[in-house]
Structure formats: C-alpha cells, structure tokens
Motif scaffolding. Structure first.
Motif: not given
Ligand code: NAG
Ligand code: NAG
Ligand code: NAG
Ligand code: NAG
Ligand code: NAG
Length: 351
Positions: A217, A219, A283, A309, A312, A314, A318, A346
């Motif tokens: 992951s 950020y 999210n 947003n 996206d 998904n 995002a 993210q």
C-alpha cells in the motif's frame, strides 16, 4: 563602449559550444515493443539526468512511469501517453494514446520527450520549469500545460546531488523534479475549453520489477499549506515494513527532505480509517500527517479532508483532491495555523 569578438571568432566559439552541448546531450530512442530480456534500473543518482529515462529496455516486468503503468493501463505498448481530466462539474474524462516509440533527450537536468504519433511532448528542467504540448486530434485534445517551479527538486532521501539513493521503497525509484509550481492549463477537450491556473507538480517513478511485487500500500500527496510546499510518501512493502519520504520547502528553499523513519507519518482518519489499508477496506475520508521540519521550525500537524475523487480504479487505487488544515508547532513560542489544498493518492494491493 561594448566590444564584440570578430564574427569569425564568435562563430568558431559558438560552433565549439554547440558541439560540446551536443556531446553532453544524450538521446534515448525507446521502442514501442516490450523488450525480451533483462531491464536495468537506476537506483543511485548521477550528477545529471534527474528527469531522464531510468530503466533501460522496458521488459514486461518493468515500468518507467509513463513508460508502462501497471495498473491503469493494460496495453501491450511500452510507450503510452495518457491524460486524466476532472471538469468543474465533477465529470471525469480521460484519453490514452499508444506511441510508435519515443525519443527522450537529456542534457544536464534538462529533458525533452516526444511520444511519436501520440501528439504528446514535453520540454523543460527542474530549475526553469516545463511545457507540455498536446496536439492529439485522434483523442480530441489540444493545448498546453506549463509549470513554473516554486520549490526545489529532490530525491527520496534529500536534495538533488550525485550518489543519492533513488528508492522510495524496495525497487521503486522516485525523482521529484517539480514538488510545487505555478501552473497554467489551456486545453481544448472534446469541444470544451478548459483553462485555469493553479498549483502544479511533476515527478516520475520506475522499477525493473512488477509494481505489485514490492508494494502492499502507499499514501502519496502534495500540496501548499501556508508558506509551505509539502510532499508526502508513506509506503508499506509486502512484509509490512514502512518506508517514508518527507519534503517541505518555504520561499523556494528546502526545509525538510528526508527518508529517515520518523521524518513523516501519514495515517487514515475518519470512520472508515483502516491501517494498514487492505483491498476490502473502504477509502478513508481523510488523513493525518505529522511532518518533522527540523530543530529550527518544529513540526507540521496536518489534517487532510477528502473533497473529490479524481481517478477511481476500485478497489486498488484512488486519486483525490482535498483541503488541508495545518498546525505549525515551533520549538518555542506560539502555534500557527494554516489552510491549503492537496492532491493525493492511495494504493492498496493486498488483502
Ligand atoms: C526484467 O528485468 C529484471 C531485471 O533484470 C528481471 O528481474 C525480470 O525478471 C525481467 N522480466 C522479464 C519478464 O524478463
Ligand atoms: C460537465 O462538463 C463537461 C465538460 O464541459 C460536459 O461535457 C458535461 O456534459 C457536463 N456534465 C453535466 C452533467 O453538466
Ligand atoms: C508516479 O509517477 C506518475 C507519473 O509521473 C505520477 O502520476 C504518480 O503520481 C507518481 N506517483 C507517485 C506516488 O510518485
Ligand atoms: C465508509 O464506507 C462506506 C462503505 O464503502 C460508505 O458507504 C461510507 O459513506 C463511508 N463513510 C465515510 C465517512 O467516508
Ligand atoms: C475547503 O477549503 C476552502 C478554503 O479554505 C473552504 O472555502 C471550503 O469551505 C473548504 N471545504 C470544506 C468541505 O471544508
């Protein structure tokens, strides 16, 4: 009175200068086809070429964003140009064009690039800024985007210099040519004019391995809050090890540029906050960022609130726009409060 050299001498000097520049400039021809064999990725900076190609020969594992972007694009071409637009009414629009090869010229930290037959090209440098030109009638886009820098370039662990580490996490290279800029967008898209001025940004990331081999992951984001231009990166690899990169500048000077473990911490906030984030977690509605500005300036405590947003994919990806409110906690004296805006993303790739 001003004196000039005799024309022949000036001409000769100019020819020598031009020849030296030509010798220094490196031209990369990048074929559209996937390379069969090993790729070589650069993970240590040299004295120049901040924005040049960093992966040499793009095999099917590798990417040099935008020379193959692993999640957003699944085409067979290595040379892809894409544009994503969010209109003021919230409508999202995007276009992708596969290039018939690309040519990138690198001269010091300046670069220019043409993605052949896409109509997309750029020229510029971290110090002077960038111009992106688009003339792509086949996907209905024409116009320019300019970037006038207001914050110095950096690498994951510090300012731009030779011999710097370029991995922001294992096997993920990152170079941030323009952490913040005054930008102007002038585009004509599908019969609509889109023109505005705002904060711009430019970076690149690359690897010789598939993205999902090393990233669980992350950020990432950038924004302007009070007098500070900030960039954050907080990354978890598949073993759960956290890697970070913190950046802040003020008045076009770096205040913080570090990858040491506690230099920055980014965590989700709000009712849907889950850390570490996994594919099944929704999210979050915001993030809290603690950014160490060093002994002189103290620290910034920032709350980011998601407003919109922008992209996206998904559930993996995002890209978001949000407000920031920040508290500057100086080593002595009173706290100060600032507000601003941020663009951030993210990734969550594992369960
Ligand atoms: C691409 O190159 C890298 C680095 O040499 C190597 O680890 C990887 O296995 C190669 N991928 C393919 C599909 O050949
Ligand atoms: C939003 O703006 C875009 C671009 O101008 C336009 O194409 C679209 O029709 C608009 N949508 C709505 C719902 O007004
Ligand atoms: C990776 O590079 C792409 C292309 O410049 C950019 O859109 C994206 O924001 C970058 N992401 C990070 C986290 O550096
Ligand atoms: C939390 O996630 C749920 C499920 O995706 C969603 O319906 C809800 O709006 C989210 N709440 C906030 C505050 O984002
Ligand atoms: C975002 O910030 C702007 C400027 O400070 C403010 O006008 C706006 O109300 C804020 N939006 C939200 C949803 O907080």
């Amino acid at each position: 009175m001003a004196r000039t050299h005799p024309p022949s001498l000036a001409g000769a000097l100019w020819t020598i200068l031009a020849a030296v520049l030509l010798v220094q400039a490196k031209v990369f021809h990048i074929p559209a086809a996937v390379h069969k064999g090993a790729s070589t990725a650069e993970f240590r900076s040299s004295a120049s070429g901040l924005d040049g190609p960093k992966v040499h020969s793009i095999n099917s594992s590798a990417f040099d964003w935008c020379l193959h972007s692993p999640l957003l694009d699944r085409s067979d071409s290595v040379v892809v140009a894409s544009i994503m637009v969010s209109f003021p009414n919230g409508t999202l629009w995007d276009a992708t064009s596969n290039g018939n090869g690309a040519t990138v010229t690198v001269d010091g930290d300046s670069s220019s690039g043409t993605w052949h037959e896409t109509g997309f090209s750029w020229i510029g440098s971290p110090a002077s800024g960038y111009l992106i030109k688009i003339d792509a009638p086949h996907v209905n886009v024409k116009g320019t985007i300019t970037f006038s820098p207001v914050a110095p370039a950096h690498y994951p662990c510090g300012p731009v210099a030779a011999g710097q580490k370029l991995e922001v996490g294992p096997h993920i290279g990152w170079a941030n040519a323009i952490p913040d800029a005054n930008s102007a967008v002038n585009l004509h898209i599908d019969g609509t004019n889109l023109a505005f001025k705002g904060s711009g940004y430019h970076d690149k990331n690359w690897s010789d391995q598939p993205f999902t081999t090393h990233v669980a992951s992350w950020y990432w984001g950038h924004g302007r809050v009070g007098p500070y231009s900030i960039v954050w990166f907080d990354f978890l690899d598949l073993k759960g090890t956290e890697f970070v990169s913190a950046y802040a500048s003020k008045n076009d000077k770096i205040v913080a540029a570090s990858c040491t473990p506690r230099s920055i911490k980014v965590r989700p906030t709000g009712p849907n906050a889950t850390y570490p984030p996994v594919l099944s977690s929704p999210n979050p509605s915001g993030y809290h960022i603690s950014l160490d500005l060093g002994a002189r300036e103290g620290s910034l405590e920032i709350d980011v609130t998601v407003l919109a947003n922008l992209v996206d994919v998904n559930p993996e990806y995002a890209r978001l726009l949000g407000n920031m409110s920040a508290e500057l906690v100086p080593p002595t004296g009173r706290k100060k409060y600032f507000t601003g805006m941020a663009l951030f993303d993210q990734f969550k790739l594992t369960q």
